[in-house]
Scaffold this active site. Sequence first.
Site, short mmCIF file in Angstrom:
data_model
loop_
_atom_site.label_atom_id
_atom_site.label_comp_id
_atom_site.label_asym_id
_atom_site.label_seq_id
_atom_site.Cartn_x
_atom_site.Cartn_y
_atom_site.Cartn_z
N GLU A 1 0.88 -1.15 0.00
CA GLU A 1 0.00 0.00 0.00
C GLU A 1 0.92 1.20 0.00
OE1 GLU A 1 -2.51 1.04 3.41
OE2 GLU A 1 -2.22 2.89 2.31
N CYS B 1 -3.08 7.66 4.82
CA CYS B 1 -2.99 7.16 3.44
C CYS B 1 -4.16 7.68 2.61
CB CYS B 1 -3.05 5.64 3.40
SG CYS B 1 -2.16 4.85 4.72
#
Lengths: 522, 522
Positions: A265, A302
Amino acid sequence: MASAVETAQGTAKVWIGGAWQESDAEGVFEPENPATGEGLGRTFPVSRWSDCDRALTAAVEAAHVLERTAPEAIAGFLEGYARELEANAEAIVQAAHEETALAAAPRLKDVELPRTTDQLRQAAAAARAGTWRRVTVDRARKIVSGYAPVGPVVVFGPNNFPFAFNGVSGGDFAAAIAAGNPVIAKAHPLHAYTSQLMAEAAARALAGSGLPAATVQMIYKVSHENGERLVSDARIGAVGFTGSKGAGLKLKHAADGAGKPIYLEMSSLNPVVFLPEGLKENAAAWARELADSCTLGSGQFCTRPNLALVAAGGATETFLQELAAAFRSKEPHALLSSSTREQLHASIGALERAGATLVTGGQPVPGSGYRYASTLLQVSGKGFLAQPEELQREAFGNEVMVVVAADAAELVRVLDRLEGNLTGSVYSAASGADDALYGRLEPVLRRRVGRLLNDRMPTGVAVSPAMNHGGPYPATGHPGFTAVGLPASIARFTALQCYDNVREERLPGYLRAQSTERRSQE
Amino acid sequence: MASAVETAQGTAKVWIGGAWQESDAEGVFEPENPATGEGLGRTFPVSRWSDCDRALTAAVEAAHVLERTAPEAIAGFLEGYARELEANAEAIVQAAHEETALAAAPRLKDVELPRTTDQLRQAAAAARAGTWRRVTVDRARKIVSGYAPVGPVVVFGPNNFPFAFNGVSGGDFAAAIAAGNPVIAKAHPLHAYTSQLMAEAAARALAGSGLPAATVQMIYKVSHENGERLVSDARIGAVGFTGSKGAGLKLKHAADGAGKPIYLEMSSLNPVVFLPEGLKENAAAWARELADSCTLGSGQFCTRPNLALVAAGGATETFLQELAAAFRSKEPHALLSSSTREQLHASIGALERAGATLVTGGQPVPGSGYRYASTLLQVSGKGFLAQPEELQREAFGNEVMVVVAADAAELVRVLDRLEGNLTGSVYSAASGADDALYGRLEPVLRRRVGRLLNDRMPTGVAVSPAMNHGGPYPATGHPGFTAVGLPASIARFTALQCYDNVREERLPGYLRAQSTERRSQE
């Protein structure tokens, strides 16, 4: 005398093979308090390859035992670990607060730690339920199949979630363990002591669980070279990584070359589009909502928006003025580290050089702590389309760039140049007055994001079975997997195993027990 | 005058954007009849990049339409295609027989073609059922998710299955189409005319289907450089490849570098272990069964045994003698091509240089056609352990190498050095007399193979929902996916898409229709 977790010199030990051992270190480091810029007085080792090698050997042994361990024992460990974290919450929250400058409350104590223990408990439930096995039976041909643990999993945690994504306690950890894989955690050096306290809690939970002692291991830091060697070692099964695109792509290259599955990620701009008719009613409210989402936790999520998109005209000017005012009013908090601030400043400079205009911010805030002024950039649609790659550089922190397209058609062209993202959001009129434009841009945005939102900011990722915390490259390394949401996130750490004409008594327990289920009817 | 599928010069056209078009060719090639070594008088183009580029652009447009096309229309096309293949079976079988030297009957007409149409029909059923979407609903949070088509899929078919794994008709094709992805097929040059006839059948089925004309496209051959460019192009969604390890790893490197999912089925030795107590009863029968499996179709199956393992003593000498006799009695048939024979000979030479002893075979068979003597090699367990990498070189064709371990312990050590394989088989005494040894070696073999068999040869891969035609690297590129077995094989060509707070009327049809299903209960 050396403590259980420290050498006589006061350097932390690494946790290998079920014991706190002195590291074969090639150096040490000392985490800082980013709110003050001062060292915290604890030293941690940078492991040489021999530490990794011992951990790998121990993990292989643990994997052999774990693949034959009852799900109940695995679930029991995960739940015991959650209880240990709760019992030691005060010390763990205090350590994380000191190492990250994130608010002790509500963020660390009331949000992130409960989320982390909830993930561990959901993983325990998934281990018990066993649906992740996806058993398929073909009685006529005597063929049965299901998913099995993939082998030792190396988890690299990021800097921005000391609990919920930590290699030794977070979502990747929980998913890997739930499937019966041992985990080698690479703690993030910025919160090394927090990680040590969590690993100690894991060790206490392991002690009474019946699981192998090397089910969980932890090292603090390795060189880039040893990191790449670790993810490509023949003994591992898979890798979970959350962090920067630069580090992620290097590890991906190494793992890919060795044929090892790696789940990454990496970066994401999380574009938020505000449609014109809705803006007429909500310009001020949406501007505040965007500013709040961009600056919450200093924008170090994120999924915080790094890019907003509007079309010129109508209420857009009002929106931009309100947004600028909201950004100017935000009192910045400390970032996670000195280098976080340096990278944010470098990214903002690069965006300006690529054609973005600075509206507010763009400078470090003087005084103690690694603070940076909340920063708003703006660029025209035409400007964006002239340098779409450079203008998609992530600026990790409290920053957003607004693309002002000349009209709806240009807005769609801008969206059509976006790279893969974790999320994409569209705000539109409740009346349906924006629906025609929504219909034009939705297909363009949809295929570029893992999670599409309406009228909601992407910040905050619910631990829901329906969640997708994933998306097209380069947001992640594979568009078919999610890092959050159980049991789905477990799929990353499994391998498909088929039994063809194998005698009934030789099948593993989960296939004998569930032999009436069929994948074809899932 | 040029025909629909040929230029005025008699070179085949490529199928791009729904039309047979003259290729921008950088050369031509002429397939041979491998049973005679003579050219078949048909020329096909080697496409320059511009052919790929046009196909990619058309595929993107088709993908946008397909993702909104009703599953019924997709299913209708797949079934119509199956009917067209059946209606033209005679010509297609004859073409494949001439291009591959595989038997027209039973192999091509009665086995492979029915298997291929069955796959297309199973894919149609899977498209209709839609279980591959794996819908998950979280009503409380208004989050729903499911799998969606990943985008244009490039399929590289292998040399050894002109129908069932062909890029324009095989398992990867069927799985990619079922999920609503357009396919760019790269035909295998060894059976180019067969592929052309199949593509013509696909074109007829497409015409009345309501699907976009560029749902299926086909080119015949590209340079390695353009192949690597194709699999890393930003416009594609994923790649399916079946073929050699050398070619597969080059494409993997290119696709990995661009963040494109690539699903490879590469080399596999498919080890078969014969346990000592069972051998006492079955030495002759098992030797014949192994010899048959190794030489069926000249051993040109992904799952034919290339490696057999026994422990010395007991009936093993009898087994080896019977095996040698069986191999000597086998009349070899033509291999698929001159280069197949050259590579087989080179591999056998390399295995001998690495320490294997030639028992029988090891030479091309003189006369017409690319025939090679059925070849049996032998090596001691000690010899194998001295050079395990070199002795795991695949010899694609009618060859097997037997490892004779000194005892059961050495047998387990040999298994512990095996690379990833598609399959692994264990033959043992029906009485249970081998069960203790089975228990020792099963865990070692299990984690190295995708499909574990008992008392059955791996050759032949049932199109069963429980099948796993996959396995650990380097047999494939990812241990979590299967290339055969519906609906599971569809998962390779999908992306997870989540909708968070999206208004009900804006959800795609499959999420509105199936909103009561839950992935957490699958």
